[in-house]
Design a protein around this motif. Structure first.
Motif, PDB file in Angstrom:
ATOM      1  N   VAL A  46      32.739  53.392  22.633  1.00 18.37           N
ATOM      2  CA  VAL A  46      31.931  54.479  22.080  1.00 18.37           C
ATOM      3  C   VAL A  46      31.572  54.133  20.638  1.00 18.37           C
ATOM      4  N   GLY A  47      30.335  54.394  20.243  1.00 19.26           N
ATOM      5  CA  GLY A  47      29.916  54.127  18.877  1.00 19.26           C
ATOM      6  C   GLY A  47      30.627  55.050  17.897  1.00 19.26           C
ATOM      7  N   VAL A  48      31.105  54.470  16.786  1.00 18.15           N
ATOM      8  CA  VAL A  48      31.787  55.239  15.736  1.00 18.15           C
ATOM      9  C   VAL A  48      31.095  54.935  14.416  1.00 18.15           C
ATOM     10  N   LEU A  49      30.638  55.986  13.725  1.00 17.28           N
ATOM     11  CA  LEU A  49      29.955  55.846  12.439  1.00 17.28           C
ATOM     12  C   LEU A  49      30.633  56.780  11.438  1.00 17.28           C
ATOM     13  N   VAL A  50      31.032  56.233  10.285  1.00 21.66           N
ATOM     14  CA  VAL A  50      31.646  57.005   9.215  1.00 21.66           C
ATOM     15  C   VAL A  50      30.743  56.926   7.988  1.00 21.66           C
ATOM     16  N   VAL A  51      30.427  58.102   7.395  1.00 22.25           N
ATOM     17  CA  VAL A  51      29.624  58.155   6.168  1.00 22.25           C
ATOM     18  C   VAL A  51      30.432  58.891   5.105  1.00 22.25           C
ATOM     19  N   ASP A  52      30.117  58.596   3.841  1.00 20.30           N
ATOM     20  CA  ASP A  52      30.810  59.312   2.765  1.00 20.30           C
ATOM     21  C   ASP A  52      30.168  60.677   2.557  1.00 20.30           C
ATOM     22  N   ALA A  53      30.661  61.389   1.566  1.00 22.46           N
ATOM     23  CA  ALA A  53      30.195  62.759   1.346  1.00 22.46           C
ATOM     24  C   ALA A  53      28.724  62.823   1.004  1.00 22.46           C
ATOM     25  N   ALA A  54      28.182  61.711   0.482  1.00 24.09           N
ATOM     26  CA  ALA A  54      26.764  61.679   0.139  1.00 24.09           C
ATOM     27  C   ALA A  54      25.902  61.241   1.308  1.00 24.09           C
ATOM     28  N   GLY A  55      26.507  60.897   2.438  1.00 32.13           N
ATOM     29  CA  GLY A  55      25.750  60.469   3.605  1.00 32.13           C
ATOM     30  C   GLY A  55      25.510  58.975   3.663  1.00 32.13           C
ATOM     31  N   LYS A  56      26.135  58.192   2.791  1.00 28.89           N
ATOM     32  CA  LYS A  56      25.950  56.735   2.794  1.00 28.89           C
ATOM     33  C   LYS A  56      26.889  56.108   3.825  1.00 28.89           C
ATOM     34  N   PRO A  57      26.388  55.178   4.658  1.00 23.99           N
ATOM     35  CA  PRO A  57      27.248  54.548   5.676  1.00 23.99           C
ATOM     36  C   PRO A  57      28.454  53.867   5.043  1.00 23.99           C
ATOM     37  N   TYR A  58      29.634  54.153   5.596  1.00 26.40           N
ATOM     38  CA  TYR A  58      30.888  53.583   5.103  1.00 26.40           C
ATOM     39  C   TYR A  58      31.463  52.570   6.105  1.00 26.40           C
ATOM     40  N   TYR A  59      31.385  52.869   7.407  1.00 21.46           N
ATOM     41  CA  TYR A  59      31.897  51.968   8.449  1.00 21.46           C
ATOM     42  C   TYR A  59      31.160  52.241   9.754  1.00 21.46           C
ATOM     43  N   ALA A  60      30.844  51.197  10.482  1.00 27.85           N
ATOM     44  CA  ALA A  60      30.273  51.317  11.823  1.00 27.85           C
ATOM     45  C   ALA A  60      30.893  50.243  12.702  1.00 27.85           C
ATOM     46  N   ASN A  61      31.409  50.631  13.859  1.00 28.83           N
ATOM     47  CA  ASN A  61      32.003  49.625  14.745  1.00 28.83           C
ATOM     48  C   ASN A  61      30.919  48.871  15.510  1.00 28.83           C
ATOM     49  N   ARG A  62      31.348  47.929  16.316  1.00 31.05           N
ATOM     50  CA  ARG A  62      30.411  47.053  17.026  1.00 31.05           C
ATOM     51  C   ARG A  62      29.514  47.836  17.974  1.00 31.05           C
ATOM     52  N   ALA A  63      30.104  48.848  18.667  1.00 24.69           N
ATOM     53  CA  ALA A  63      29.309  49.641  19.595  1.00 24.69           C
ATOM     54  C   ALA A  63      28.228  50.428  18.869  1.00 24.69           C
ATOM     55  N   ALA A  64      28.547  50.928  17.660  1.00 27.14           N
ATOM     56  CA  ALA A  64      27.544  51.669  16.886  1.00 27.14           C
ATOM     57  C   ALA A  64      26.392  50.763  16.492  1.00 27.14           C
ATOM     58  N   ALA A  65      26.711  49.551  16.031  1.00 31.26           N
ATOM     59  CA  ALA A  65      25.654  48.618  15.654  1.00 31.26           C
ATOM     60  C   ALA A  65      24.795  48.243  16.844  1.00 31.26           C
ATOM     61  N   SER A  66      25.426  48.152  18.047  1.00 26.62           N
ATOM     62  CA  SER A  66      24.669  47.781  19.233  1.00 26.62           C
ATOM     63  C   SER A  66      23.723  48.902  19.668  1.00 26.62           C
ATOM     64  N   ILE A  67      24.189  50.158  19.591  1.00 26.31           N
ATOM     65  CA  ILE A  67      23.372  51.284  20.062  1.00 26.31           C
ATOM     66  C   ILE A  67      22.279  51.646  19.069  1.00 26.31           C
ATOM     67  N   LEU A  68      22.643  51.726  17.760  1.00 27.25           N
ATOM     68  CA  LEU A  68      21.687  52.189  16.752  1.00 27.25           C
ATOM     69  C   LEU A  68      20.889  51.069  16.110  1.00 27.25           C
ATOM     70  N   GLY A  69      21.433  49.839  16.113  1.00 32.74           N
ATOM     71  CA  GLY A  69      20.793  48.731  15.414  1.00 32.74           C
ATOM     72  C   GLY A  69      21.506  48.478  14.093  1.00 32.74           C
ATOM     73  N   ARG A  70      21.730  47.213  13.790  1.00 31.05           N
ATOM     74  CA  ARG A  70      22.485  46.860  12.583  1.00 31.05           C
ATOM     75  C   ARG A  70      21.765  47.293  11.308  1.00 31.05           C
ATOM     76  N   ALA A  71      20.447  47.194  11.273  1.00 33.52           N
ATOM     77  CA  ALA A  71      19.710  47.552  10.059  1.00 33.52           C
ATOM     78  C   ALA A  71      19.858  49.039   9.754  1.00 33.52           C
ATOM     79  N   ILE A  72      19.884  49.868  10.799  1.00 33.81           N
ATOM     80  CA  ILE A  72      19.983  51.312  10.596  1.00 33.81           C
ATOM     81  C   ILE A  72      21.333  51.680   9.992  1.00 33.81           C
ATOM     82  N   VAL A  73      22.419  51.187  10.588  1.00 32.31           N
ATOM     83  CA  VAL A  73      23.741  51.591  10.122  1.00 32.31           C
ATOM     84  C   VAL A  73      24.084  50.958   8.785  1.00 32.31           C
ATOM     85  N   ALA A  74      23.375  49.899   8.388  1.00 28.67           N
ATOM     86  CA  ALA A  74      23.695  49.231   7.130  1.00 28.67           C
ATOM     87  C   ALA A  74      22.878  49.763   5.961  1.00 28.67           C
TER      88      ALA A  74
END
Length: 756
Positions: free
Chosen positions: A169-197
């Motif tokens: 399952v895709g896991v995405l963690v953002v900080d309080a300002a909404g900036k990406p902090y961590y994304a696992n491999r499944a998240a990068a595969s589903i959303l695209g690496r450029a988006i989560v980065a």
């Protein structure tokens, strides 16, 4: 320090044989022998001396047999103790049990002293290697513990990341300002690496639509936006455009607070549910399709009713439609069963159709069928026309109050079963009686042969024995060996006839088996001036699981045949792997025995594997019983393979034995590579050198070499007697080699002396 060997056997002649055979090695300090007559006495000696390295034990003994002794040895904390089991007869079941209980190797009575020496030396090498392996294992364990302590901290730090990376399952963690902090491999595969980065949630979620529409997804309903506002939420109708395709996501988001209840992160999990949504769409239309199919099938069933009724009428069984009260409300009479049960009217009651006990039994099964809804099958005996008949009844439910009863006459089948059971019982009793007789007669025949062959070998080695007595002893040994082979062939053929030829699977070193065969047959080949060569493919596994005894016998039979029918040239054994190992480590091996002998005429090929049938070459040679090849083929088939042959008269033959084995890589973890010293002069008397033979003539040296090669003990003793008193050291050294059966060393000495 000498190797400590405990010999456990109730034969009174065995200690004398062993002390006589190994007296030189005992004097040199190589071996130290202890003897026991049963398993109880052996356990006491092991407790008194825990440094014993090898146990050579018979199977049949009073008080405690060899198999029970092996079970007790397995309970001892003695990882380097090795056992060699000795069977008084070729009992594969006991041998398999012994190997399963930890025996390292086995010998067959009567014991061949050369084979015993080789087996003890090989076993001692394994004991030393195991001792070294135990020491190395202890050192490795200590080093591993230290390494584990050093890595524990790093592993604990990486463990959470590894868990998240393994989650599908895709896991995405953002900080309080909404900036990406961590994304696992499944998240990068589903959303695209450029988006989560690079993009914040508001940016990439702004591209989301309501699934199945062109409507933009409301920002205030986005789960991650709500999580950044301190609320947990879930949505399964969020659609994104990804790689030119629409992806429907199920998203769940939650806020993460610190100890001060301040929002520091938001975490979202999401997965692609496009296929699930498509399935829901398919299911929405399934009901309509199902109703249409039911209408079509109902019409087809109506059209086939007439056919089904015709089929039922053609059945030889009696079909009765019966209600809960046991009343027959309809019947289709196939002919035979109706006469037995006495159905005269479809509305008959059970009490009128069957005797009281059978009527009660049938009513019980009808009730069971209606209660459980399952098929009920039972058999019963009934009188029909003053004759006992057997019937089978099958009851299946029709609805909540009716069943279908199918009655079949099985009298013929029952009579056949009774006759078959009686014949089977008689055959089993006969086989058991024959098996007991074979076991008894095998033991009674082989036990005295052990003493006969053992003492004849020892007496033949005496240098001062008269030539005529040497010849008598040679004839005794030859006749005993021939008798032993005939006994073995007859017993094996008897087992074939009683279907007792089963594979006794064990793990063993294939390389060692091949090397020991070469060592046994090389003197015979050299005496015939033949070149004997063993070859094996580089990918041949060392440790395998199959029936070691049967494989050894197969190869010995094929190689002995090749040597017997090859007047000049060479014999080659080539062992190869036919195909790569399967997932369960199964592999097929081919053993090819090729010779340059007389070959086999085409007219004899059909009878080549027929028991007791010999070809012209066999009749001319006067050797064998005509059982070797037939037994070999049955042994190969017991190992899951077969034997084929290619031959040409005057050019030679090639026999191919293919068997199925299992690779056992686990055995190689504790046993290092074979480091056997292949130098025949390694244990030569210290003062004896090749140039010492120069005190004798070149003709004398050549004759000595010839006698050693053809294993002529009498001639060797005569040549040693010709050595003058001034060269007593040479006479003593050669006599010692002769007494210890080191004819290979004598041959090498004389050959080296001739070359120098």
């Amino acid at each position: 320090m000498p190797a400590k060997i405990l010999v456990v056997d109730d034969e009174p002649t065995l200690p004398l044989l062993i002390r006589k055979a190994f007296r030189k090695r005992v004097q040199r300090g190589d071996f130290s022998f202890t003897f026991a007559t049963n398993g109880v006495e052996a356990l006491e000696k092991i407790k008194q001396d825990p440094d014993i390295d090898i146990i050579v034990s018979d199977i049949k003994m009073p008080q405690m047999d060899g198999l029970t002794l092996l079970s007790h040895l397995g309970e001892l904390n003695h990882p380097t103790l090795k056992s060699i089991i000795v069977s008084a007869y070729d009992d594969f079941r006991n041998i398999r049990t012994a190997m399963n209980r930890g025996a390292f190797d086995f010998l067959i009575k009567p014991i061949d002293l050369d084979d015993l020496t080789i087996t003890i030396d090989r076993t001692l090498e394994q004991v030393e290697e195991l001792k070294e392996a135990v020491r190395a294992k202890q050192q490795a364990q200590e080093a591993q513990l230290e390494l584990q302590r050093q890595q524990a901290l790093r592993e604990s730090e990486q463990q959470l990341i590894q868990f998240l990376e393994a989650v599908p399952v895709g896991v995405l963690v953002v900080d309080a300002a909404g900036k990406p902090y961590y994304a696992n491999r499944a998240a990068a595969s589903i959303l695209g690496r450029a988006i989560v980065a690079d993009m914040q949630p508001q940016q990439w979620l702004a591209r989301a639509r309501v699934a199945g529409t062109e409507e933009m997804y409301p920002q205030e309903r986005l789960p991650l936006v709500q999580a950044l506002q301190g609320q947990s939420s879930r949505a399964d109708d969020l659609e994104l455009q990804q790689g030119g395709q629409s992806v429907v996501l199920e998203v769940a988001a939650s806020p993460i607070f610190n100890e001060s209840q301040k929002l520091v992160f938001a975490i979202a999990t999401f997965q692609d549910i496009t296929q699930r949504k498509e399935a829901e769409h398919v299911l929405a239309n399934y009901q309509r399709d199902l109703e249409t199919q039911i209408d079509v099938q109902t019409q087809a069933l109506r059209q086939s009713e007439a056919t089904n009724r015709a089929i039922l009428r053609a059945m030889p069984d009696l079909l009765i439609r019966m209600n809960r009260e046991g009343q027959a409300v309809g019947a289709i009479d196939g002919g035979t069963a109706a006469g037995a049960v006495g159905i005269n009217a479809p509305d008959g009651q059970l009490a009128e159709i069957l005797p009281a006990d059978l009527a009660s039994q049938r009513r019980h099964h009808v009730e069971e069928t209606l209660a459980t809804g399952e098929l009920q099958v039972y058999e019963y005996q009934i009188e029909a026309h003053n004759q006992p008949r057997y019937e089978e009844a099958r009851i299946v439910p029709i609805n909540t109050d009716e069943v279908l009863l199918v009655v079949r006459d099985i009298t013929d089948r029952k009579q056949a079963e009774v006759e078959l059971a009686a014949a089977r019982d008689a055959a089993e009793l006969a086989n058991k009686a024959k098996g007991a007789f074979l076991a008894s007669i095998s033991h009674e025949l082989r036990t005295p042969l052990n003493a006969i062959l053992g003492f004849s070998q020892l007496m033949a080695a005496e240098p001062d024995l008269e030539p005529s007595y040497q010849e008598y002893l040679r004839l005794i040994e030859q006749s005993g060996t021939h008798l032993l082979a005939l006994i073995e062939d007859v017993l094996t053929m008897s087992r074939l006839g009683s279907d007792r030829l089963e594979a006794e699977i064990s793990s063993f070193d294939l390389y060692y088996l091949l090397d020991s065969l070469l060592a046994v047959l090389q003197p015979k080949a050299e005496s015939q001036q033949l070149q004997l060569t063993f070859e094996r493919s580089p990918d041949l596994p060392q440790w395998i699981e199959t029936d070691k005894s049967k494989l050894r016998r197969i190869l010995l039979s094929l190689l002995n045949n090749a040597l017997l029918y090859t007047p000049a040239g060479q014999v080659t054994l080539t062992t190869t792997v036919l195909e790569a190992a399967t997932a369960d480590r199964q592999v097929r091996l081919r053993f090819e025995v090729a010779d340059t002998g007389v070959g086999i005429p085409d007219a004899e090929l059909d009878d080549l594997f027929v028991p007791l049938v010999q070809g012209q070459a066999g009749r001319d040679s006067g050797g064998g019983s005509g059982l070797g090849l037939s037994l070999s083929r049955e042994l190969v088939r017991a190992l899951g393979g077969d034997i084929t042959v290619q031959t040409q008269v005057g050019q030679g033959s090639r026999f191919y034995a293919e068997i199925q084995v299992k690779i056992n890589d686990d055995m190689s973890l504790l046993v290092a590579a074979d480091t056997t010293n292949t130098n025949p002069l390694a244990d030569m008397p210290a003062a004896l050198k090749a140039h010492d033979l120069h005190v004798m003539s070149a003709e004398w040296c050549a004759e000595l070499h010839r006698a050693a090669v053809i294993v002529d003990n009498q001639r060797l003793a005569e040549l040693i007697a010709e050595i003058p008193p001034t060269a007593a050291y040479l006479s003593t050294g050669l006599s010692e080699l002769l007494h210890n059966f080191r004819l290979d060393a004598i041959a090498l000495l004389s050959d080296t002396s001739a070359g120098s």
